[in-house]
Design an enzyme around this catalytic site. Structure first.
Site: not given
Length: 190
Positions: A7-9, A116
């Site tokens: 997952e993203d941070a 991104r």
């Protein structure tokens, strides 16, 4: 350290009832053998840390376990909850439902590589599937969105539309800019 997906941070996984994310920790050049008692002690120490991380079910693994972890990554379903903001005014729960934000049937989407991550991923159109979608009205510009997706779906871009790179998107459904302020992974089915 090998995790089942990522997952993203800034994506949290807070549901203590959810099974969490499976992982393997590979130790090389060990000076001693790890015992089940050592694993229980590690679980207790990690789960008692003030950072909110907890682990359970630690056990010794073999190559087949690692291989299974990687294969499960490709076919899993991920459940999310997110707090969203809409530039367009939302009148009520019924209004959200009419916009298609209460869909229990799967929805196919097409995601072009998000801006991104474009610096590290090839530019491709990827078909993905949102398995269910349910919005809860909070006020004229805020709602909570619950959804389940197939592995590899970029949820942030599904909400924002990523400048038209994800079709359809929540932004296209509400007819205006839409953003995520908080995103939680609430479960993973592998």
């Amino acid at each position: 350290f090998h995790s089942s997906g990522r997952e993203d941070a800034d994506v949290r996984m807070l549901d203590s009832a959810a099974p969490g994310r499976p992982f393997c920790l590979e130790c090389t050049d060990m000076k001693y053998a790890v015992t089940p008692e050592m694993l229980r002690a590690a679980e207790a120490e990690l789960s008692g840390a003030p950072n909110g991380v907890s682990v359970s079910g630690l056990r010794l693994a073999c190559r087949e376990d690692f291989s299974g972890l990687q294969k499960a990554t490709e076919g899993k379903v991920k459940h999310y909850a997110c707090v969203c903001w809409s530039e367009a005014r939302l009148e009520s729960q019924a209004h959200l439902d009419r916009l298609g934000l209460a869909d229990a049937s799967p929805t196919d989407i097409l995601q072009r590589t998000p801006l991104r991550v474009l610096h590290r991923r090839p530019l491709l159109d990827r078909p993905r599937r949102v398995l269910y979608l349910r919005a809860e009205y909070l006020n004229p510009h805020w709602f909570t969105l619950h959804l389940a997706t197939t592995a590899g779906t970029y949820v942030k871009e599904f909400v924002t539309g990523d400048l038209g790179r994800t079709r359809p998107s929540v932004a296209s459904m509400v007819g205006g800019r839409c953003d995520i302020l908080q995103l939680d992974c609430v479960g993973i089915d592998a």
